[in-house]
Every structure is written in structure tokens, then in C-alpha cells.
Design a protein around this motif. Structure first.
Motif, PDB file in Angstrom:
ATOM      1  N   ARG A  50      27.267   8.351 -43.998  1.00 43.32           N
ATOM      2  CA  ARG A  50      25.913   8.544 -44.531  1.00 43.32           C
ATOM      3  C   ARG A  50      25.013   7.369 -44.156  1.00 43.32           C
ATOM      4  N   CYS A  51      25.555   6.181 -44.203  1.00 48.66           N
ATOM      5  CA  CYS A  51      24.783   4.979 -43.854  1.00 48.66           C
ATOM      6  C   CYS A  51      24.286   5.055 -42.412  1.00 48.66           C
ATOM      7  N   ILE A  52      25.205   5.322 -41.469  1.00 50.73           N
ATOM      8  CA  ILE A  52      24.839   5.365 -40.055  1.00 50.73           C
ATOM      9  C   ILE A  52      23.856   6.495 -39.784  1.00 50.73           C
ATOM     10  N   THR A  53      24.103   7.648 -40.391  1.00 54.30           N
ATOM     11  CA  THR A  53      23.222   8.799 -40.181  1.00 54.30           C
ATOM     12  C   THR A  53      21.811   8.507 -40.659  1.00 54.30           C
ATOM     13  N   SER A  54      21.683   7.789 -41.770  1.00 56.72           N
ATOM     14  CA  SER A  54      20.347   7.488 -42.301  1.00 56.72           C
ATOM     15  C   SER A  54      19.555   6.606 -41.348  1.00 56.72           C
ATOM     16  N   VAL A  55      20.249   5.759 -40.580  1.00 58.81           N
ATOM     17  CA  VAL A  55      19.567   4.931 -39.587  1.00 58.81           C
ATOM     18  C   VAL A  55      19.200   5.773 -38.374  1.00 58.81           C
ATOM     19  N   ALA A  56      20.125   6.617 -37.934  1.00 54.48           N
ATOM     20  CA  ALA A  56      19.879   7.445 -36.747  1.00 54.48           C
ATOM     21  C   ALA A  56      18.708   8.389 -36.943  1.00 54.48           C
ATOM     22  N   GLU A  57      18.448   8.789 -38.176  1.00 56.77           N
ATOM     23  CA  GLU A  57      17.398   9.768 -38.455  1.00 56.77           C
ATOM     24  C   GLU A  57      16.089   9.127 -38.891  1.00 56.77           C
ATOM     25  N   GLN A  58      15.923   7.834 -38.677  1.00 60.17           N
ATOM     26  CA  GLN A  58      14.692   7.156 -39.080  1.00 60.17           C
ATOM     27  C   GLN A  58      13.488   7.694 -38.308  1.00 60.17           C
ATOM     28  N   SER A  59      12.374   7.856 -39.013  1.00 56.70           N
ATOM     29  CA  SER A  59      11.163   8.409 -38.403  1.00 56.70           C
ATOM     30  C   SER A  59      10.567   7.496 -37.340  1.00 56.70           C
ATOM     31  N   ILE A  60      10.932   6.217 -37.347  1.00 55.96           N
ATOM     32  CA  ILE A  60      10.399   5.300 -36.341  1.00 55.96           C
ATOM     33  C   ILE A  60      10.898   5.660 -34.943  1.00 55.96           C
ATOM     34  N   GLY A  61      12.033   6.375 -34.868  1.00 57.04           N
ATOM     35  CA  GLY A  61      12.582   6.808 -33.589  1.00 57.04           C
ATOM     36  C   GLY A  61      13.682   5.897 -33.082  1.00 57.04           C
ATOM     37  N   GLN A  62      14.734   6.504 -32.511  1.00 59.03           N
ATOM     38  CA  GLN A  62      15.868   5.719 -32.033  1.00 59.03           C
ATOM     39  C   GLN A  62      15.493   4.799 -30.878  1.00 59.03           C
ATOM     40  N   ASP A  63      14.439   5.146 -30.135  1.00 55.15           N
ATOM     41  CA  ASP A  63      14.047   4.298 -29.017  1.00 55.15           C
ATOM     42  C   ASP A  63      13.522   2.942 -29.477  1.00 55.15           C
ATOM     43  N   LYS A  64      13.205   2.803 -30.765  1.00 55.96           N
ATOM     44  CA  LYS A  64      12.716   1.532 -31.301  1.00 55.96           C
ATOM     45  C   LYS A  64      13.771   0.816 -32.146  1.00 55.96           C
ATOM     46  N   LEU A  65      15.004   1.324 -32.093  1.00 57.09           N
ATOM     47  CA  LEU A  65      16.059   0.784 -32.946  1.00 57.09           C
ATOM     48  C   LEU A  65      17.279   0.392 -32.127  1.00 57.09           C
ATOM     49  N   GLU A  66      18.026  -0.561 -32.688  1.00 56.46           N
ATOM     50  CA  GLU A  66      19.420  -0.751 -32.303  1.00 56.46           C
ATOM     51  C   GLU A  66      20.203  -0.928 -33.600  1.00 56.46           C
ATOM     52  N   LEU A  67      21.391  -0.336 -33.623  1.00 60.16           N
ATOM     53  CA  LEU A  67      22.233  -0.398 -34.814  1.00 60.16           C
ATOM     54  C   LEU A  67      23.504  -1.146 -34.449  1.00 60.16           C
ATOM     55  N   ILE A  68      23.673  -2.325 -35.050  1.00 62.37           N
ATOM     56  CA  ILE A  68      24.840  -3.166 -34.792  1.00 62.37           C
ATOM     57  C   ILE A  68      25.761  -3.082 -36.003  1.00 62.37           C
ATOM     58  N   VAL A  69      26.980  -2.557 -35.788  1.00 59.97           N
ATOM     59  CA  VAL A  69      27.957  -2.461 -36.868  1.00 59.97           C
ATOM     60  C   VAL A  69      29.141  -3.347 -36.520  1.00 59.97           C
ATOM     61  N   VAL A  70      29.477  -4.247 -37.425  1.00 59.17           N
ATOM     62  CA  VAL A  70      30.602  -5.157 -37.238  1.00 59.17           C
ATOM     63  C   VAL A  70      31.701  -4.745 -38.206  1.00 59.17           C
ATOM     64  N   ASP A  71      32.795  -4.219 -37.644  1.00 55.89           N
ATOM     65  CA  ASP A  71      33.949  -3.810 -38.445  1.00 55.89           C
ATOM     66  C   ASP A  71      34.769  -5.052 -38.743  1.00 55.89           C
ATOM     67  N   ASP A  72      34.781  -5.428 -40.020  1.00 60.56           N
ATOM     68  CA  ASP A  72      35.416  -6.686 -40.437  1.00 60.56           C
ATOM     69  C   ASP A  72      36.882  -6.458 -40.812  1.00 60.56           C
ATOM     70  N   GLY A  73      37.667  -5.947 -39.848  1.00 64.36           N
ATOM     71  CA  GLY A  73      39.103  -5.769 -40.070  1.00 64.36           C
ATOM     72  C   GLY A  73      39.440  -4.666 -41.048  1.00 64.36           C
ATOM     73  N   SER A  74      38.741  -3.554 -41.007  1.00 68.03           N
ATOM     74  CA  SER A  74      38.990  -2.440 -41.931  1.00 68.03           C
ATOM     75  C   SER A  74      40.351  -1.820 -41.686  1.00 68.03           C
ATOM     76  N   THR A  75      40.922  -1.240 -42.742  1.00 64.69           N
ATOM     77  CA  THR A  75      42.237  -0.592 -42.662  1.00 64.69           C
ATOM     78  C   THR A  75      42.205   0.845 -43.157  1.00 64.69           C
ATOM     79  N   ASP A  76      41.010   1.388 -43.366  1.00 64.16           N
ATOM     80  CA  ASP A  76      40.918   2.703 -44.016  1.00 64.16           C
ATOM     81  C   ASP A  76      40.360   3.793 -43.104  1.00 64.16           C
ATOM     82  N   GLY A  77      40.268   3.575 -41.843  1.00 63.73           N
ATOM     83  CA  GLY A  77      39.693   4.584 -40.966  1.00 63.73           C
ATOM     84  C   GLY A  77      38.256   4.307 -40.593  1.00 63.73           C
ATOM     85  N   THR A  78      37.703   3.186 -41.037  1.00 67.81           N
ATOM     86  CA  THR A  78      36.332   2.830 -40.671  1.00 67.81           C
ATOM     87  C   THR A  78      36.183   2.713 -39.155  1.00 67.81           C
ATOM     88  N   GLY A  79      37.165   2.070 -38.505  1.00 65.90           N
ATOM     89  CA  GLY A  79      37.096   1.890 -37.065  1.00 65.90           C
ATOM     90  C   GLY A  79      37.096   3.212 -36.322  1.00 65.90           C
TER      91      GLY A  79
END
Length: 661
Positions: free
Chosen positions: A21-50
């Protein structure tokens, strides 16, 4: 490749299922994806986040940049990593279990660019019972600072930052703290910012209380991790903010929110831990707290700090239990009224063995002021008010209520008496009926011709307040925001006759607070825009010698017969009253009663006038006989404005005109 407008940085650790839901909310921003970059840092997750990040990267390959690292133990390291790789003009830190409103980033960037601000706070909404700071979101603030607003009460990093600000001051999150790591980062950004904006009219950020207890502050309990970051925040204020009101404003937050939170965790620990933690807290607060701060603090906060300062552990534990019970109660703490002060009956009030000063219990300035208006009506020169007003938890004994008029610009004040009226059963709908206010009612009359100590009120904006007094305690409150459904807050202008002449009086409610004000002399509400005449006059259909003027009047009232059409021909004058039907009016001028001459005129209401509309050139003459002789009235050709010619008809000329081929 052009740099994006915003780099959204997400530190993710075991963030499923919230991450999608978090990532989708960024992807659907009205400002447009061409004006965005989304940097996600997986901090050693063990639950399927990666694995989920890999799937989302396939859906948004141009938007999403994913990095993986070993677990660092907190959000600081992944946020710093993301900031080191960000390319955007702005950065937004978003937690993996939270999400954005669809227009959030577009609105935030626009706010920053329009006002030249370095930080933008967007209104936050708690999800699943998440508690959030809200006091800074009462209204939009295009450009403010940390000292003249409540933004410092929001020290989380979930905001839009101008990246140049962060890089110029080398701002990064400390990695040595399990919680509170964001406070120093945000505080320094606030202090260095050229300006701060607040968006309060749009739900920008939705913050979730995780069902698994995975929120960072939930995972890290106890007083110890909180006492680790508190000294750093105290040192930060001492180093970067000079002594005075500015430092006190910021200190207020730590001396209330952090202290209460630490004591709440301390209550669940062992006795040796409690003693150690309390001593450490007292030492930490000593450089920041001083007696001059007391006026900013609630009585409960003053009492807490007194007990901490004197390391009264048993009393601290008892007060913490009391606060917890109070939070779950529907009844407010009773008060002791003594010598014009209200003292809350918190633990140890005037207990001889503790010697805690009364100022730690003084809630006089914090007493809730309740009022309700049941009637507010202008009748002639008098405003009639009825309603009730009382001080919360103070019985209505020895009541001394009075009305206060204060001119907004000049600050001139007049106090007017009120008649006290009974209010049986008032108060039974709150505090489980523990407190009642049976003598809180009032009736008051404000006559503009005598309210100034027997003299007429001057022109101006007169704000109306109720000074509520009981048992020697008085508080002032503007009235009108709480009123009965039938009491209108819409501006209503009355024209009234006084010994000094005709005056305009408008009763209205202020925006946005909705309090009553009397406008005397058209300071905000002009009379003429509430009067209008239709573009042309005409002969009445049922009376061919009566000239009919029509118009609209939205004034609430004016004296009988005061709205007229006034005509003059140089030697004579004539006045004709309007007949009103709701907001419409009509004036009929029997031209057969006018003397010979060219008549000009205007619409009059006291000293206010409007020119009459020019008569249409094709208006047929009105004809009648007076003493058996023919007369007529017709428009004056090429006249500048209204002009009506009344004359006896020349019979010979009329006959010649008829027989002309």
C-alpha cells in the motif's frame, strides 16, 4: 537524466503487508511518476519484504530503486543511505507502514515553491488507533517558523524537505539511538530552514498503528532508550537557541510530552531502575527547566516537573497512576476554590508532609469557559442577547457575569450589566453530572445610543465578550461561536434613527471563529451595495400616470418610510416612499401630482443615495387632464441621467402635429 522533483525515501524492515500500500500510494501520486524517484532500503527484512520489492520493481521499473543491506537496528541507517543516493530537489521520508493521499506531493511541492520554504508539513491522519500530533494543523500556514507556530510538536521526519537544506548543513540521522533518532534531525532542519509551510486542509499522510506491534516506538519500550536521546535534545536547544521566549517555546514540548512518556515507562520498571531513571531525568532537565516556564505549562506538567526535580519517586508513581485513571475517566478533576484561584485536586494537594507549592495545582487559567447564545436580535437601536456562561467545574455561586464591548482598533472598552437567570439542570450532560451550574443564565441589552457609559457608541467594530465570574474567579470569552440553531450568524445590517441621525448597525459573526461583532459606521459592511435599482423605470400597468421604480434591498431593517424616491425641479421637491416585499421594493411616482418643470432625483435612505436610472428614450408620454386642460410627462431627450419633463400640453401645437402629412 533530469533530476526528479521529489525523492521519496522509505526505510523498510519486515514491512509486510503494509509495504504494498505504501509503494502504491507513491506510484499513484498526482504529481506524476516522471517527477518522482522512490528509494526503498530493505534493512535486512526476514518476512518477505525483499520479495515484494522485487515484484514491485517489475511493475514500476522507472520509479522504484531498491537497495538491500544487513539489519542496522533502526531506521536511521537506511534513511541516511537513501538520502545519500537521492537526486530530487526535495526529499520526503515515508515509513513503510504508512501511505500518502493522492495529491500529497503535488500540493507540498507547490506550497514550498510558492512560498520559498524549505520544509512542508502535511496534515496527518491516524489509522488503526494511531495517535498523532495535531495542534499544528488548525489552519494552513504558507510560511511560518519554529518559534511562532506549533510545528516543533511534530518532530517525526514524515515531511517534505528541500534537499539543499539538508546537504548544506550535513544533516543525517544519528545511528546510535534506537528511538528518538528523528528528533535532532528534524529540530536542526527546523532551526536552519528559511521557512516552514503547513498544509492543514488536505489529508496528506496516513500513519498506521500496526496490528503486530511493529512500530518502532512500540518495539522499543522502557525509559532507558528515551533517556538516551533526551540529553541530546536538551543540549541541542542550549547550543542553538539563546535563552528567552524562543527556547522556552521549544522546551515546552520536551518538558511535557517526553517527560510524561518517560514517567509512564518508568512506572513499569523495577525499583532500582526507577530510582536511576528518575535521577537521570532530573539531571537532564535541570539546565532547561526554570521557574519562568511555569506560565506556559499546565498544572499537571508543573506538578510532574516538581516531583521529578525533587526526585520524589513514590509521589511520581502515584501521580502516574492518577493520570492513567484520569485518562480513562469521563469526569474532570474537581477543584478547590480559594482566594480567587482554582486548585485542581491532584494528589498531595496541600499535603503538609510534601510541601508542594500551590502553583503546581493552579488551574485558574486553564478552566474551561462554556457559553451558549439562545438569542441575538437587533431591534431598533438595541441588541438583545440571552444565553448562559459558566466556568467548568466552578459552581455558579456569587455570580458576577457582565457584558464587555471592546472596539477592535482603539481598544476602548465598556462593561454592561446583565440580568442573571436560572439554568436548572445545566451541566448534567457532562462529567456524568457531577458538576451543575444552576445560575449561569443571562439577559443583556446593548443600546448603541447609551452603551458608552450613557453616551452613544462611536463608529467602529465592537467585539462582544462575556466576562464570566463566580466565587471570585473571572474569565473573559468572546461569544457567538456556540449558539442555538435558530440564532443566525449571517451579517444583518439595520438602519436606525438616533438623535445624532441615521446610523448603520450590522450584527455579524467573525470568520473563522464565529463570534459576534457589532459594526457601527460601515467599517466592514457597506450599505449601498445592499441597495440596487433596476435599470429602467416604466409606467405602472394599472395606473398609466404612475412612474414605477423597482429594486432590491438586502438590508435587514430600516425605519418605516425611510426608503424613498426624492425628486426636485429647481423650485419644488417631492418624496415618494417605497413599498417593500421581502428583498424587493417598488416606488410609484404619480406624475400627475408633479408641478411643471424638469424633475431630477435619487433613491434615498437616510444619508445614503443612489441615482435614479435614466429613462428610456422610447418611453411613451403619460397624459392626463388637470382642470380640464391636457398635461403630459415624458423623458427629457439626451439628458445626463434621470430627467422627467412635466408640462401642460400646447393644444394648438398638438393639433398641428396631428394634421401634418
Amino acid at each position: 537524466m533530469a533530476a526528479p522533483a521529489v525523492s521519496v525515501i522509505v526505510a523498510a524492515y519486515n514491512a509486510m503487508p503494509y509495504l504494498t500500500r505504501c509503494i502504491t500510494s507513491v506510484a499513484e501520486q498526482s504529481i506524476g511518476q516522471d517527477k518522482l524517484e522512490l528509494i526503498v532500503v530493505d534493512d535486512g527484512s526476514t518476512d518477505g519484504t525483499g520479495k515484494e520489492l522485487q515484484r514491485l520493481s517489475g511493475i514500476h521499473p522507472e520509479l522504484l530503486r531498491v537497495f538491500h543491506q544487513e539489519n542496522s537496528g533502526g531506521p536511521s541507517a537506511p534513511r541516511n543511505f537513501g538520502l545519500d543516493h537521492a537526486r530530487g530537489q526535495f526529499v520526503f521520508f515515508l515509513d513503510a507502514d504508512d501511505y500518502l493521499g493522492p495529491e500529497t506531493l503535488e500540493r507540498m511541492v507547490a506550497m514550498a515553491e510558492k512560498n520559498g520554504t524549505d520544509i512542508v508539513l502535511g496534515k496527518m491522519v491516524g489509522v488503526g488507533g494511531r495517535g498523532l500530533p495535531m495542534s499544528m494543523f488548525n489552519r494552513n500556514q504558507p510560511k511560518t517558523d519554529v518559534f511562532s507556530s506549533r510545528v516543533y510538536w511534530a518532530l517525526n521526519p514524515l515531511k517534505l524537505f528541500r534537499r539543499e537544506l539538508l546537504e548544506r548543513h550535513a544533516l543525517r540521522f544519528p545511528t546510535s539511538l534506537p528511538i528518538g533518532e528523528d528528533q535532532s534531525f528534524v529540530a536542526l532542519a527546523y532551526l536552519h530552514a528559511s521557512g516552514i509551510s503547513v498544509i492543514a486542509d488536505y489529508d496528506c499522510l496516513f500513519c498506521t498503528l500496526r496490528e503486530d506491534g511493529g512500530n518502532t516506538t512500540v518495539r522499543h519500550g522502557g525509559s532507558e532508550p528515551r533517556l538516551r536521546f533526551m540529553p541530546g535534545m536538551v543540549d541541542l536547544l542550549l547550543e542553538h537557541v539563546p535563552p528567552g521566549p524562543g527556547r522556552d517555546h521549544l522546551a515546552h514540548r520536551h518538558l511535557t510530552i517526553e517527560v510524561q512518556e518517560i514517567l509512564g515507562h518508568l512506572a513499569a520498571e523495577s525499583r532500582p531502575q526507577q530510582e536511576k531513571a528518575l535521577a537521570q531525568l532530573a539531571d537532564t532537565l535541570a539546565p532547561l527547566w526554570h521557574k519562568g516556564l511555569n506560565n506556559r505549562l499546565s498544572a499537571m506538567a508543573r506538578l510532574r516537573l516538581h516531583l521529578v526535580r525533587h526526585q520524589m519517586l513514590d509521589e511520581v508513581l502515584e501521580l502516574t497512576r492518577f493520570e492513567k485513571e484520569l485518562a480513562g475517566s469521563k469526569v474532570s478533576t474537581p477543584v478547590l476554590v480559594d482566594d480567587g484561584r482554582a486548585l485542581a485536586r491532584y494528589p498531595f494537594l496541600r499535603a503538609p508532609a510534601r510541601s508542594i507549592p500551590d502553583e503546581c495545582y493552579d488551574v485558574t487559567a486553564q478552566l474551561g469557559v462554556r457559553h451558549h447564545i439562545t438569542r441575538a436580535a437587533l431591534n431598533g437601536t438595541a441588541l438583545h442577547l440571552t444565553g448562559h456562561g459558566y466556568l467548568h467545574r466552578i459552581a455558579t455561586e456569587d455570580v458576577t457575569n457582565e457584558l464587555l464591548l471592546r472596539e477592535r482598533d482603539g481598544k476602548t472598552e465598556y462593561r454592561l450589566p446583565v440580568a442573571h437567570t436560572p439554568t436548572p439542570a445545566l451541566g448534567t450532560d457532562e462529567d456524568e453530572g457531577r458538576y451543575t451550574y444552576e445560575n449561569a443564565g443571562f439577559e443583556a441589552t446593548v443600546d448603541i445610543t447609551t452603551a458608552a457609559d450613557g453616551r452613544p457608541l462611536d463608529d467602529g467594530l465592537w467585539d462582544i465578550s462575556l466576562v464570566i465570574g463566580a466565587q471570585g474567579i473571572t474569565r473573559e470569552v468572546r461569544i457567538g461561536s456556540k449558539r442555538a440553531a435558530g440564532v443566525s450568524g449571517k451579517a444583518a445590517t439595520h438602519i436606525v434613527n438616533t438623535a445624532e441621525g441615521t446610523r448603520a448597525v450590522t450584527l455579524y459573526t467573525t470568520h473563522p471563529h464565529g463570534n459576534f461583532t457589532l459594526d457601527l459606521g460601515e467599517r466592514k459592511h457597506d450599505v449601498l451595495p445592499q441597495l440596487s435599482l433596476n435599470d429602467s423605470a416604466r409606467w405602472a400597468s394599472d395606473a398609466p400616470t404612475e412612474l414605477e421604480f423597482t429594486g432590491r434591498c438586502t438590508l435587514a431593517a430600516y425605519p418605516e418610510g425611510a426608503l424613498t424616491v426624492h425628486l426636485e425641479n429647481g423650485q419644488n421637491s417631492a418624496t415618494f416612499p417605497a413599498t417593500r416585499n421581502g428583498t424587493d421594493f417598488v416606488v410609484r411616482v404619480p406624475v400627475s401630482e408633479l408641478a411643471v418643470g424638469t424633475w431630477r432625483g435619487e433613491l434615498r435612505l437616510g444619508s445614503w443615495t443612489l441615482p435614479l436610472p435614466e429613462l428610456p428614450g422610447n418611453l411613451a408620454p403619460a397624459k392626463w387632464r388637470r382642470r380640464a386642460l391636457p398635461w403630459h410627462a415624458k423623458p427629457v431627450p439626451d439628458a445626463d441621467g434621470f430627467a422627467l419633463q412635466v408640462a401642460r400640453t400646447n393644444i394648438v401645437r398638438a393639433l398641428i402635429q396631428r394634421i401634418k402629412p
